[in-house]
Design a protein around this motif. Sequence first.
Motif, PDB file in Angstrom:
ATOM      1  N   ASN A  10      36.997  -5.049  42.923  1.00 53.39           N
ATOM      2  CA  ASN A  10      36.509  -5.953  43.964  1.00 53.39           C
ATOM      3  C   ASN A  10      35.685  -5.212  45.016  1.00 53.39           C
ATOM      4  OD1 ASN A  10      37.455  -8.377  42.953  1.00 53.39           O
ATOM      5  ND2 ASN A  10      39.414  -8.245  44.037  1.00 53.39           N
ATOM      6  N   TYR A  11      36.107  -4.001  45.350  1.00 54.82           N
ATOM      7  CA  TYR A  11      35.341  -3.214  46.319  1.00 54.82           C
ATOM      8  C   TYR A  11      33.955  -2.894  45.767  1.00 54.82           C
ATOM      9  CZ  TYR A  11      33.730   0.868  48.912  1.00 54.82           C
ATOM     10  OH  TYR A  11      32.961   1.755  49.627  1.00 54.82           O
ATOM     11  N   LEU A  12      33.880  -2.439  44.543  1.00 52.21           N
ATOM     12  CA  LEU A  12      32.597  -2.094  43.938  1.00 52.21           C
ATOM     13  C   LEU A  12      31.704  -3.328  43.816  1.00 52.21           C
ATOM     14  CD1 LEU A  12      33.890   0.281  41.117  1.00 52.21           C
ATOM     15  CD2 LEU A  12      32.711   0.962  43.214  1.00 52.21           C
ATOM     16  N   ARG A  13      32.303  -4.441  43.488  1.00 50.92           N
ATOM     17  CA  ARG A  13      31.548  -5.688  43.340  1.00 50.92           C
ATOM     18  C   ARG A  13      31.093  -6.224  44.693  1.00 50.92           C
ATOM     19  NH1 ARG A  13      33.999 -11.145  42.569  1.00 50.92           N
ATOM     20  NH2 ARG A  13      32.349 -12.541  41.835  1.00 50.92           N
ATOM     21  N   ASP A  14      31.997  -6.227  45.663  1.00 53.03           N
ATOM     22  CA  ASP A  14      31.677  -6.797  46.971  1.00 53.03           C
ATOM     23  C   ASP A  14      30.644  -5.970  47.736  1.00 53.03           C
ATOM     24  OD1 ASP A  14      33.470  -8.814  46.470  1.00 53.03           O
ATOM     25  OD2 ASP A  14      35.080  -7.974  47.688  1.00 53.03           O
ATOM     26  N   THR A  15      30.590  -4.682  47.441  1.00 51.02           N
ATOM     27  CA  THR A  15      29.653  -3.819  48.169  1.00 51.02           C
ATOM     28  C   THR A  15      28.399  -3.487  47.353  1.00 51.02           C
ATOM     29  OG1 THR A  15      30.811  -1.810  47.454  1.00 51.02           O
ATOM     30  CG2 THR A  15      31.482  -2.779  49.557  1.00 51.02           C
ATOM     31  N   GLY A  16      28.262  -4.121  46.195  1.00 50.29           N
ATOM     32  CA  GLY A  16      27.021  -3.998  45.445  1.00 50.29           C
ATOM     33  C   GLY A  16      26.900  -2.801  44.542  1.00 50.29           C
ATOM     34  N   LEU A  17      27.991  -2.067  44.320  1.00 54.80           N
ATOM     35  CA  LEU A  17      27.914  -0.923  43.405  1.00 54.80           C
ATOM     36  C   LEU A  17      27.959  -1.365  41.948  1.00 54.80           C
ATOM     37  CD1 LEU A  17      29.989   1.830  45.226  1.00 54.80           C
ATOM     38  CD2 LEU A  17      27.534   1.691  44.914  1.00 54.80           C
ATOM     39  N   VAL A  18      28.463  -2.558  41.683  1.00 49.48           N
ATOM     40  CA  VAL A  18      28.322  -3.194  40.372  1.00 49.48           C
ATOM     41  C   VAL A  18      27.962  -4.656  40.607  1.00 49.48           C
ATOM     42  CG1 VAL A  18      29.966  -1.661  39.211  1.00 49.48           C
ATOM     43  CG2 VAL A  18      30.779  -3.830  40.159  1.00 49.48           C
ATOM     44  N   GLY A  19      27.244  -5.224  39.649  1.00 51.37           N
ATOM     45  CA  GLY A  19      26.896  -6.626  39.719  1.00 51.37           C
ATOM     46  C   GLY A  19      25.577  -6.872  40.422  1.00 51.37           C
ATOM     47  N   PRO A  45      36.149   2.101  56.333  1.00 51.48           N
ATOM     48  CA  PRO A  45      36.417   0.661  56.384  1.00 51.48           C
ATOM     49  C   PRO A  45      36.092  -0.054  55.080  1.00 51.48           C
ATOM     50  CG  PRO A  45      35.392   1.381  58.422  1.00 51.48           C
ATOM     51  CD  PRO A  45      35.365   2.568  57.485  1.00 51.48           C
ATOM     52  N   GLY A  46      37.080  -0.777  54.564  1.00 52.98           N
ATOM     53  CA  GLY A  46      36.887  -1.561  53.352  1.00 52.98           C
ATOM     54  C   GLY A  46      37.070  -0.803  52.060  1.00 52.98           C
ATOM     55  N   ASN A  47      37.051   0.519  52.109  1.00 50.93           N
ATOM     56  CA  ASN A  47      37.159   1.335  50.900  1.00 50.93           C
ATOM     57  C   ASN A  47      38.634   1.585  50.600  1.00 50.93           C
ATOM     58  OD1 ASN A  47      37.034   3.239  48.872  1.00 50.93           O
ATOM     59  ND2 ASN A  47      35.627   4.614  49.928  1.00 50.93           N
ATOM     60  N   PRO A  48      39.146   1.102  49.456  1.00 57.94           N
ATOM     61  CA  PRO A  48      40.569   1.261  49.158  1.00 57.94           C
ATOM     62  C   PRO A  48      40.929   2.586  48.513  1.00 57.94           C
ATOM     63  CG  PRO A  48      39.551  -0.010  47.421  1.00 57.94           C
ATOM     64  CD  PRO A  48      38.461   0.292  48.420  1.00 57.94           C
ATOM     65  N   THR A  49      39.962   3.484  48.284  1.00 56.57           N
ATOM     66  CA  THR A  49      40.188   4.710  47.523  1.00 56.57           C
ATOM     67  C   THR A  49      40.054   5.959  48.378  1.00 56.57           C
ATOM     68  OG1 THR A  49      37.903   5.232  46.874  1.00 56.57           O
ATOM     69  CG2 THR A  49      39.027   3.506  45.629  1.00 56.57           C
ATOM     70  N   VAL A  50      40.339   7.106  47.767  1.00 55.65           N
ATOM     71  CA  VAL A  50      40.173   8.400  48.436  1.00 55.65           C
ATOM     72  C   VAL A  50      38.734   8.886  48.405  1.00 55.65           C
ATOM     73  CG1 VAL A  50      42.522   9.124  47.835  1.00 55.65           C
ATOM     74  CG2 VAL A  50      40.620   9.742  46.330  1.00 55.65           C
ATOM     75  N   MET A  51      37.876   8.182  47.666  1.00 60.19           N
ATOM     76  CA  MET A  51      36.518   8.668  47.427  1.00 60.19           C
ATOM     77  C   MET A  51      35.509   7.911  48.284  1.00 60.19           C
ATOM     78  SD  MET A  51      34.416   8.829  43.802  1.00 60.19           S
ATOM     79  CE  MET A  51      35.776   9.616  42.923  1.00 60.19           C
ATOM     80  N   PRO A  52      34.748   8.603  49.128  1.00 63.39           N
ATOM     81  CA  PRO A  52      33.754   7.923  49.957  1.00 63.39           C
ATOM     82  C   PRO A  52      32.745   7.144  49.123  1.00 63.39           C
ATOM     83  CG  PRO A  52      34.012  10.215  50.629  1.00 63.39           C
ATOM     84  CD  PRO A  52      34.748  10.059  49.335  1.00 63.39           C
ATOM     85  N   ARG A  53      32.238   6.091  49.707  1.00 65.89           N
ATOM     86  CA  ARG A  53      31.247   5.294  48.997  1.00 65.89           C
ATOM     87  C   ARG A  53      30.025   6.121  48.633  1.00 65.89           C
ATOM     88  NH1 ARG A  53      26.850   1.921  48.677  1.00 65.89           N
ATOM     89  NH2 ARG A  53      27.259  -0.189  47.914  1.00 65.89           N
ATOM     90  N   ALA A  54      29.650   7.056  49.500  1.00 64.12           N
ATOM     91  CA  ALA A  54      28.487   7.896  49.221  1.00 64.12           C
ATOM     92  C   ALA A  54      28.641   8.651  47.913  1.00 64.12           C
ATOM     93  CB  ALA A  54      28.260   8.877  50.372  1.00 64.12           C
ATOM     94  N   ILE A  55      29.877   9.014  47.570  1.00 60.58           N
ATOM     95  CA  ILE A  55      30.133   9.688  46.295  1.00 60.58           C
ATOM     96  C   ILE A  55      30.223   8.677  45.158  1.00 60.58           C
ATOM     97  CG2 ILE A  55      31.823  11.056  45.005  1.00 60.58           C
ATOM     98  CD1 ILE A  55      32.387  12.606  47.531  1.00 60.58           C
TER      99      ILE A  55
END
Length: 353
Positions: A201-210, A140-150
């Motif tokens: 936007n995904y990385l920013r909105d989920t706190g992986l950057v910023g 959910p919410g992840n626009p890529t093929v790569m899981p957030r955990a990775i």
Amino acid sequence: MSTKPIFVAAHPRACSTAFERVFMTQHDTIHCVHEPFGDAFYYGPERLSSRFENDKQTRLDSGFSESTYASVLEGIEREVSQGKRVFIKDIDYYLFAPDRKPTSIAPSLLSATNGQTLNKNHQNGNSSKGQDASHCSAEPGNPTVMPRAIQERFHFAFLIRDPHYSVPSYYRCTIPPLLEITKFYFDPLESGYDELRRHFNYLRDTGLVGPQVATRSDIDNTKIDSDPNIAKPTGHEICVVDADDLLDSPAAMIEAFCKSVGLQYDPGMLRWDREVDHRVANDKFEKWRGFHEDALHSDGLQRRSHKRAQKSEEEFDAEWRAKYGEEAAATIRRTVDRNMADYLYLKKFSMRV
């Protein structure tokens, strides 16, 4: 200070190869990985691109016909284990299904969503083949093929360039004489700005950057509407490099980039005139022959003598018609217009020096 592998996400023709060559000079401390995910995107059993779908021989000849997203990541992990800081430069749309089609987690990476090790079965080509069956689970919410955990394992940064320059540069690589080397036709869907914006936007909105933006105290970006159940923010700055700024002030921009991602800046980074530098670059860039000729034949990242002249849209159109003809100029214009909003959005976050 961050020690994670640096992942510079870019779109095609963003001066990213010249940018990458800066860090290739640091052989003793940095290991550069050049566009690894294209192997899985174009050629492997999980391929998302239709470019070589009906050309099995090209996929076999590439040497990557068995490459999955998991096997690419395992190769990166092997480099990380060698002790040098890993620097990855890649085209971000390699992590997306083209044309805004739904993108789900790659089958070979599904186990990572549960915090497990990568699924070795897919490394041997046992995953479903082709676009239609290559993905079977969304996050959910992840626009890529790569899981957030990775994705948490990487320190992301971004490289952009005005489409008025990147798009015709890409087009030039798909017509003679470069066509004879690249073997690529022009596909407007491979411009890459839409994917880059969505991933940003995904990385920013989920706190992986910023929320902090590198070099920018003028942006009030302290509030991120992230899901508290996903993970805590990493604290990595938002780091966006615009190619124009890089070419106007290469030393200052590279120094600011290094500070943001946790690298030691060395003015010698901007020169690659040694034999070893050219040997490393030729080896790295071999798989995408024809796309890196300018960077291959350069000997450093030099400040341009004067800022780029401003042109009207009519002047751009006239230039493209003179170089490529009416039909091609119209294609370039449509592609530029389609991507300008995404570029200007990302540009708002770009570093200033």
